[in-house]
Structures are given as structure tokens and as C-alpha cells.
Design a protein around this motif. Structure first.
Motif, PDB file in Angstrom:
ATOM      1  N   GLY A  84       0.743  -1.373   0.252  1.00  0.00           N
ATOM      2  CA  GLY A  84      -0.021   0.058  -0.054  1.00  0.00           C
ATOM      3  C   GLY A  84       0.991   0.999   0.187  1.00  0.00           C
ATOM      4  N   ALA A  85       0.307   2.418  -0.138  1.00  0.00           N
ATOM      5  CA  ALA A  85       0.797   3.573  -0.254  1.00  0.00           C
ATOM      6  C   ALA A  85      -0.210   4.643   0.423  1.00  0.00           C
ATOM      7  CB  ALA A  85       1.236   3.954  -1.639  1.00  0.00           C
ATOM      8  N   GLY A  86       0.444   5.950   0.662  1.00  0.00           N
ATOM      9  CA  GLY A  86      -0.448   6.911   1.190  1.00  0.00           C
ATOM     10  C   GLY A  86       0.391   7.953   1.695  1.00  0.00           C
ATOM     11  N   PRO A  87      -0.376   9.229   2.352  1.00  0.00           N
ATOM     12  CA  PRO A  87       0.415  10.149   2.938  1.00  0.00           C
ATOM     13  C   PRO A  87       1.461   9.888   3.943  1.00  0.00           C
ATOM     14  CG  PRO A  87      -1.689  10.159   3.547  1.00  0.00           C
ATOM     15  CD  PRO A  87      -1.858   9.278   2.446  1.00  0.00           C
ATOM     16  N   LEU A  88       1.335   8.835   4.598  1.00  0.00           N
ATOM     17  CA  LEU A  88       2.371   8.527   5.605  1.00  0.00           C
ATOM     18  C   LEU A  88       3.519   7.644   5.327  1.00  0.00           C
ATOM     19  CD1 LEU A  88      -0.225   7.762   8.729  1.00  0.00           C
ATOM     20  CD2 LEU A  88       1.003   9.983   7.894  1.00  0.00           C
ATOM     21  N   THR A  89       3.438   7.266   4.130  1.00  0.00           N
ATOM     22  CA  THR A  89       4.399   6.391   3.346  1.00  0.00           C
ATOM     23  C   THR A  89       5.977   6.722   3.968  1.00  0.00           C
ATOM     24  OG1 THR A  89       3.008   5.600   1.528  1.00  0.00           O
ATOM     25  CG2 THR A  89       5.517   5.033   1.395  1.00  0.00           C
ATOM     26  N   GLU A  90       6.252   7.899   3.468  1.00  0.00           N
ATOM     27  CA  GLU A  90       7.541   8.441   3.804  1.00  0.00           C
ATOM     28  C   GLU A  90       8.018   8.511   5.345  1.00  0.00           C
ATOM     29  OE1 GLU A  90      10.123   8.738   1.619  1.00  0.00           O
ATOM     30  OE2 GLU A  90       8.400   7.944   0.219  1.00  0.00           O
ATOM     31  N   SER A  91       7.106   8.898   6.120  1.00  0.00           N
ATOM     32  CA  SER A  91       7.249   8.935   7.583  1.00  0.00           C
ATOM     33  C   SER A  91       7.304   7.335   8.253  1.00  0.00           C
ATOM     34  CB  SER A  91       6.163   9.609   8.387  1.00  0.00           C
ATOM     35  OG  SER A  91       5.091   8.944   8.070  1.00  0.00           O
ATOM     36  N   LEU A  92       6.727   6.315   7.358  1.00  0.00           N
ATOM     37  CA  LEU A  92       6.622   4.980   8.126  1.00  0.00           C
ATOM     38  C   LEU A  92       8.181   4.435   7.421  1.00  0.00           C
ATOM     39  CD1 LEU A  92       3.208   3.843   6.871  1.00  0.00           C
ATOM     40  CD2 LEU A  92       3.932   4.069   9.211  1.00  0.00           C
ATOM     41  N   LYS A  93       8.614   5.063   6.258  1.00  0.00           N
ATOM     42  CA  LYS A  93       9.856   4.487   6.030  1.00  0.00           C
ATOM     43  C   LYS A  93      11.026   4.803   6.884  1.00  0.00           C
ATOM     44  CE  LYS A  93       8.768   3.544   1.059  1.00  0.00           C
ATOM     45  NZ  LYS A  93       9.234   3.869  -0.327  1.00  0.00           N
ATOM     46  N   THR A  94      10.757   6.143   7.207  1.00  0.00           N
ATOM     47  CA  THR A  94      11.808   6.836   8.483  1.00  0.00           C
ATOM     48  C   THR A  94      12.061   6.160   9.689  1.00  0.00           C
ATOM     49  OG1 THR A  94      11.542   9.240   7.110  1.00  0.00           O
ATOM     50  CG2 THR A  94      12.407   9.119   9.401  1.00  0.00           C
ATOM     51  N   LEU A  95      10.624   6.078   9.986  1.00  0.00           N
ATOM     52  CA  LEU A  95      10.446   5.229  11.473  1.00  0.00           C
ATOM     53  C   LEU A  95      11.066   3.569  11.310  1.00  0.00           C
ATOM     54  CD1 LEU A  95       9.076   5.090  14.261  1.00  0.00           C
ATOM     55  CD2 LEU A  95       7.154   4.288  13.236  1.00  0.00           C
ATOM     56  N   ALA A  96      11.155   3.107  10.149  1.00  0.00           N
ATOM     57  CA  ALA A  96      11.471   1.807  10.010  1.00  0.00           C
ATOM     58  C   ALA A  96      13.000   1.734   9.491  1.00  0.00           C
ATOM     59  CB  ALA A  96      10.552   0.924   8.978  1.00  0.00           C
ATOM     60  N   ALA A  97      13.474   3.124   9.585  1.00  0.00           N
ATOM     61  CA  ALA A  97      14.921   3.056   8.706  1.00  0.00           C
ATOM     62  C   ALA A  97      15.832   2.131   9.785  1.00  0.00           C
ATOM     63  CB  ALA A  97      15.535   4.492   8.896  1.00  0.00           C
ATOM     64  N   GLY A  98      16.607   1.295   9.070  1.00  0.00           N
ATOM     65  CA  GLY A  98      17.735   0.527   9.882  1.00  0.00           C
ATOM     66  C   GLY A  98      16.944  -0.896  10.120  1.00  0.00           C
ATOM     67  N   ASP A  99      15.881  -0.897  10.249  1.00  0.00           N
ATOM     68  CA  ASP A  99      15.276  -2.182  10.352  1.00  0.00           C
ATOM     69  C   ASP A  99      15.072  -3.405   9.140  1.00  0.00           C
ATOM     70  OD1 ASP A  99      13.420  -4.276  11.163  1.00  0.00           O
ATOM     71  OD2 ASP A  99      12.283  -3.320  12.659  1.00  0.00           O
ATOM     72  N   ASN A 100      15.860  -4.051   9.147  1.00  0.00           N
ATOM     73  CA  ASN A 100      15.743  -4.869   7.905  1.00  0.00           C
ATOM     74  C   ASN A 100      14.931  -6.123   7.793  1.00  0.00           C
ATOM     75  OD1 ASN A 100      18.249  -3.656   6.886  1.00  0.00           O
ATOM     76  ND2 ASN A 100      19.663  -4.904   8.266  1.00  0.00           N
ATOM     77  N   LYS A 101      14.026  -6.012   8.826  1.00  0.00           N
ATOM     78  CA  LYS A 101      13.133  -7.096   8.722  1.00  0.00           C
ATOM     79  C   LYS A 101      11.962  -6.509   7.907  1.00  0.00           C
ATOM     80  CE  LYS A 101      12.428  -7.245  13.370  1.00  0.00           C
ATOM     81  NZ  LYS A 101      13.439  -6.295  13.339  1.00  0.00           N
ATOM     82  N   ILE A 102      11.645  -5.255   7.587  1.00  0.00           N
ATOM     83  CA  ILE A 102      10.666  -4.542   6.994  1.00  0.00           C
ATOM     84  C   ILE A 102      10.856  -4.268   5.686  1.00  0.00           C
ATOM     85  CG2 ILE A 102       8.972  -2.373   7.171  1.00  0.00           C
ATOM     86  CD1 ILE A 102       9.442  -2.563  10.225  1.00  0.00           C
ATOM     87  N   GLU A 103       9.852  -4.689   4.679  1.00  0.00           N
ATOM     88  CA  GLU A 103      10.172  -4.063   3.186  1.00  0.00           C
ATOM     89  C   GLU A 103       8.698  -3.595   2.809  1.00  0.00           C
ATOM     90  OE1 GLU A 103      10.801  -6.530  -0.720  1.00  0.00           O
ATOM     91  OE2 GLU A 103      11.777  -7.299   0.700  1.00  0.00           O
ATOM     92  N   PHE A 104       9.128  -2.376   2.258  1.00  0.00           N
ATOM     93  CA  PHE A 104       7.697  -1.672   1.717  1.00  0.00           C
ATOM     94  C   PHE A 104       7.520  -1.973   0.291  1.00  0.00           C
ATOM     95  CE2 PHE A 104       8.944   0.817   5.336  1.00  0.00           C
ATOM     96  CZ  PHE A 104       7.590   0.882   6.086  1.00  0.00           C
ATOM     97  N   LEU A 105       6.346  -2.536   0.134  1.00  0.00           N
ATOM     98  CA  LEU A 105       6.183  -3.154  -1.372  1.00  0.00           C
ATOM     99  C   LEU A 105       5.405  -1.861  -2.307  1.00  0.00           C
ATOM    100  CD1 LEU A 105       4.457  -6.526  -0.366  1.00  0.00           C
ATOM    101  CD2 LEU A 105       6.743  -6.001  -1.133  1.00  0.00           C
ATOM    102  N   GLY A 106       4.800  -0.905  -1.787  1.00  0.00           N
ATOM    103  CA  GLY A 106       4.108   0.136  -2.443  1.00  0.00           C
ATOM    104  C   GLY A 106       2.895  -0.669  -2.867  1.00  0.00           C
ATOM    105  N   LYS A 107       2.146  -0.081  -3.752  1.00  0.00           N
ATOM    106  CA  LYS A 107       0.654  -0.529  -4.238  1.00  0.00           C
ATOM    107  C   LYS A 107       1.130  -1.753  -5.066  1.00  0.00           C
ATOM    108  CE  LYS A 107      -1.812   4.075  -4.705  1.00  0.00           C
ATOM    109  NZ  LYS A 107      -2.527   4.763  -5.494  1.00  0.00           N
ATOM    110  N   ILE A 108       0.271  -2.617  -4.776  1.00  0.00           N
ATOM    111  CA  ILE A 108       0.511  -3.880  -5.574  1.00  0.00           C
ATOM    112  C   ILE A 108      -0.666  -4.469  -6.482  1.00  0.00           C
ATOM    113  CG2 ILE A 108       2.464  -4.930  -4.092  1.00  0.00           C
ATOM    114  CD1 ILE A 108       0.416  -6.175  -2.294  1.00  0.00           C
ATOM    115  N   PRO A 109      -0.503  -4.990  -7.438  1.00  0.00           N
ATOM    116  CA  PRO A 109      -1.552  -5.520  -8.135  1.00  0.00           C
ATOM    117  C   PRO A 109      -2.197  -6.575  -7.640  1.00  0.00           C
ATOM    118  CG  PRO A 109       0.562  -6.217  -9.289  1.00  0.00           C
ATOM    119  CD  PRO A 109       0.726  -5.356  -8.121  1.00  0.00           C
ATOM    120  N   ASP A 110      -3.272  -7.368  -7.993  1.00  0.00           N
ATOM    121  CA  ASP A 110      -3.774  -8.458  -7.400  1.00  0.00           C
ATOM    122  C   ASP A 110      -3.102  -9.847  -7.425  1.00  0.00           C
ATOM    123  OD1 ASP A 110      -6.172  -7.156  -6.724  1.00  0.00           O
ATOM    124  OD2 ASP A 110      -7.568  -7.808  -8.221  1.00  0.00           O
ATOM    125  N   ASP A 111      -2.309  -9.944  -8.419  1.00  0.00           N
ATOM    126  CA  ASP A 111      -1.504 -11.292  -8.451  1.00  0.00           C
ATOM    127  C   ASP A 111      -0.680 -11.166  -7.277  1.00  0.00           C
ATOM    128  OD1 ASP A 111      -2.324 -12.832 -10.310  1.00  0.00           O
ATOM    129  OD2 ASP A 111      -1.094 -12.667 -11.874  1.00  0.00           O
TER     130      ASP A 111
END
Length: 371
Positions: free
Chosen positions: A231-258
Motif C-alpha cells: 500500500g501507499a499514502g500520505p504516511l508512507t515516507e514517515s513510515l519508512k523513516t520510522l523503519a529506517a535500519g530495520d532490515n525485517k521490514i520491506e515496503f512493497l508500495g501499491k501492488i496488483p492483485d497477483d
């Protein structure tokens, strides 16, 4: 019957209300349907979706997350005059469009008010449109709530219980059909992560979806976990900042149904960290449960989330907004594969018994025929 559906946006724009609106239109295919909504792209436009005309009105701005279209009143007047609907299904909240719709209340049509949620966070809008809400509710011939929880705990609906019916949102299994491509993607995700416990969450990156609390919960999890956030939205960048350095987390962005289906198949636990009653049901939660995934949710008083996911049966729920408790629930499921499997099986059965499109379509048809 000629039925006009009024939605915020409409397919191919993706969102919970938009999906329900489309399911509603398709359930009523035996009638003559038309949809008016905001355009998710620039300008105004008309097109055909599922054989139904969609009138898309140009949107100029947003105020407190509510879209503004200066030409909506004129477009609505044209469709009311030309189409002459015998029934209008209005998906609420949509306060600025409601202002235009109220002008036609003296006309002879049945009004179905599809009450998805109360306006909660936007205090100005809540206060300013309180009188408007009462006009809508008084004029409505029928009010649809998406869960018994919301019907009981809404600020407005209990006063109009005699008009209310509960029609739970539905999982459209056709859209979630597992393709060979989705299977291949799921296998690749599993191979990439080896023996790790895979967590998956998807939704708009807005405050009520609570993705921040999932990111914070990751701080309490060790390296055996992998967290995919779609997913994505107005908080995406702040979420990435919050997750900085945490290798467990991967942001996928908007994803198609498959890709959505692939991650549903691959994950061990579905994370649904919404924190307010703005999350009135939780369609992606029900979709994950359909794939036999146990879910971890927060306890949200009056929300349908805790009606969809049953604590201790189809998943676990914890104190609202408590990321440490959220992580503990994740670890509890991770440490007990038998619990995960049993809750996953119970989750699928709950969806099959309560939240499939067939039952939804029959209920919608019954309610419209009874007007």
C-alpha cells in the motif's frame, strides 16, 4: 428499477468503500444501474464498468480527507433529471456530496443510506455536518450497517435502529482466484525468506490504518521474522523513516492483485493494525482469513474489525495501540504452528459462512426489493 449509486470513487480506484459499491452494483444487475462519483484522475469523464455507466466528476481539492468537486452539484442534477432514479444508494461518509443530494429530497425516490462509518477524526467536519447527518438519516428509507458492532456503537445509528439492517462486507472470491503466476510468486517469496516467519499487511498509509504500530512492533521482534507492508499514502515516507535500519521490514508500495494474492499465500500471519472506528469492517482482513491466515488485530470498541476477527478463534487481538503487546501476540502465533493452523482453518470457515459475495448479493437484492 432505476438505481443511482453515489460513491466517493469507483473501480479501478481501489478502496474498501469503492469495492463494496462495485459489489453492490453487480448484485443488482437485474435492475438499471448508474454510478456517479469523483474522478480518481484529472478532469471529468464517463466510462463503462461491468456494463454500467460510471459518471466521474473532476475533483479540485480535499478538505480533511473529503473530496471537493465544484461541478458535482450540476452533474448530480443532470443525472437526477435524465435518469430519474427510483432508488438512490448513497455511500456515506461523503458530506460535501450529501449537501448536493439533500436538495433533491422532496423528489419521489427511495433512499438507501449505506453507512460505512462515522466521521470521527475530523472534529470540524463532525461538528459542521451533524445536522446534515440527521437529515440523511431521517430521509432514509433504509440504512445499511456493515456489522452489528458498528450498529450498536455508532454515534448516530442506534437512534434509527428501526430503519437499519446489517449487511456484512464480502470477499469476492473471483477477484482472489489463485493463478499460476500468483503461486510462482508465493513460492519465490517463501524461498527468498527460508525458514522465516512471514508477516504481511496491506492498506492505505493513513493514520487510522495503524501501520505505524506494526512498524513499532517490529522493534520487539527478532531476526526470524520478515514483514511485508503493501500500500501507499500520505504516511508512507514517515513510515519508512520510522523503519529506517530495520532490515525485517520491506515496503512493497501499491501492488496488483497477483502480488497481493502471492503475499497472502506466502505469509504465516496477517497483520491488521487499524486503531480507530474509521476501520468499520476490514475487507483485507476478511480476505486474508479467506486464505486461512490467522490475524493479529487491536481491540477497537465499536468497530467491525473485532466482529470479523474473533479473538482466540480466528486470530488474536490486543490492547489498542500497544505495539509491544502486538509483538507478543505475533510471537505467540510464531511459536505455535498448531495454533496458527487451527486459527487459520477457523478463519477460512468464518469467511465462508459469513462474508462471501453470494450471501452479500442475496441480502442486497432482498433489501432493495423490500423498499
Amino acid at each position: 428499477m432505476r438505481i443511482l449509486h453515489i460513491s466517493n470513487y469507483y473501480f479501478p480506484h481501489i478502496g474498501g468503500i469503492e469495492q463494496v459499491a462495485r459489489d453492490c452494483v453487480n448484485a443488482l444487475k437485474e435492475h438499471e444501474n448508474k454510478v456517479i462519483c469523483f474522478n480518481h484522475e484529472k478532469g471529468s469523464d464517463k466510462d463503462i464498468v461491468d456494463g454500467v455507466e460510471i459518471i466521474r466528476v473532476a475533483c479540485q481539492a480535499k478538505i480533511s480527507s473529503q473530496s471537493i468537486a465544484l461541478g458535482f452539484g450540476r452533474s448530480l442534477k443532470n443525472v437526477m433529471n435524465d435518469f430519474k432514479p427510483e432508488a438512490v444508494i448513497f455511500h456515506y461518509p461523503n458530506p460535501f456530496v450529501a449537501h448536493s443530494l439533500i436538495k433533491f429530497f422532496k423528489r419521489d425516490f427511495k433512499l438507501v443510506l449505506y453507512w460505512h462509518l462515522d466521521i470521527i477524526k475530523q472534529k470540524f467536519l463532525k461538528k459542521f455536518f451533524g445536522g446534515q447527518n440527521l437529515k440523511l438519516l431521517c430521509r432514509a428509507d433504509k440504512i445499511i450497517a456493515t456489522s452489528p458492532n458498528y450498529l450498536e456503537h455508532s454515534e448516530y445509528l442506534p437512534r434509527f435502529k428501526e430503519k437499519c439492517v446489517v449487511v456484512p462486507n464480502c470477499v469476492n472470491v473471483t477477484r482472489l482466484s489463485v493463478t499460476e503466476e500468483a503461486k510462482k510468486q508465493a513460492e519465490a517469496i517463501r524461498e527468498k525468506n527460508g525458514d522465516k516467519i512471514i508477516l504481511f499487511a496491506v492498506g492505505r498509509h493513513v493514520p487510522y490504518k495503524g501501520m505505524e504500530y506494526l512498524v513499532r512492533a517490529s522493534k520487539y521482534l527478532d531476526g526470524r521474522f520478515k514483514i511485508y507492508i503493501g500500500g501507499a499514502g500520505p504516511l508512507t515516507e514517515s513510515l519508512k523513516t520510522l523503519a529506517a535500519g530495520d532490515n525485517k521490514i520491506e515496503f512493497l508500495g501499491k501492488i496488483p492483485d497477483d502480488a497481493l494474492i502471492a503475499h497472502m499465500l506466502a505469509c504465516d500471519i496477517y497483520c491488521f493494525p487499524s486503531v480507530t472506528k474509521n476501520e468499520a469492517f476490514g475487507l483485507s482482513l476478511a480476505e486474508a482469513m479467506y486464505f486461512s491466515k490467522p490475524a493479529v488485530t487491536f481491540t477497537i470498541e465499536g468497530s467491525g474489525v473485532n466482529y470479523v476477527n474473533l479473538n482466540g478463534i480466528t486470530g488474536l487481538e490486543v490492547e489498542n495501540g500497544n505495539s509491544e503487546k502486538y509483538a507478543e501476540a505475533i510471537k505467540l502465533l510464531a511459536d505455535d504452528p498448531v495454533m496458527r493452523e487451527n486459527m487459520g482453518k477457523a478463519a477460512k470457515i468464518r469467511v465462508e459462512n459469513n462474508f462471501l459475495y453470494g450471501a452479500f448479493a442475496e441480502k442486497i437484492k432482498q433489501e432493495i426489493q423490500s423498499l
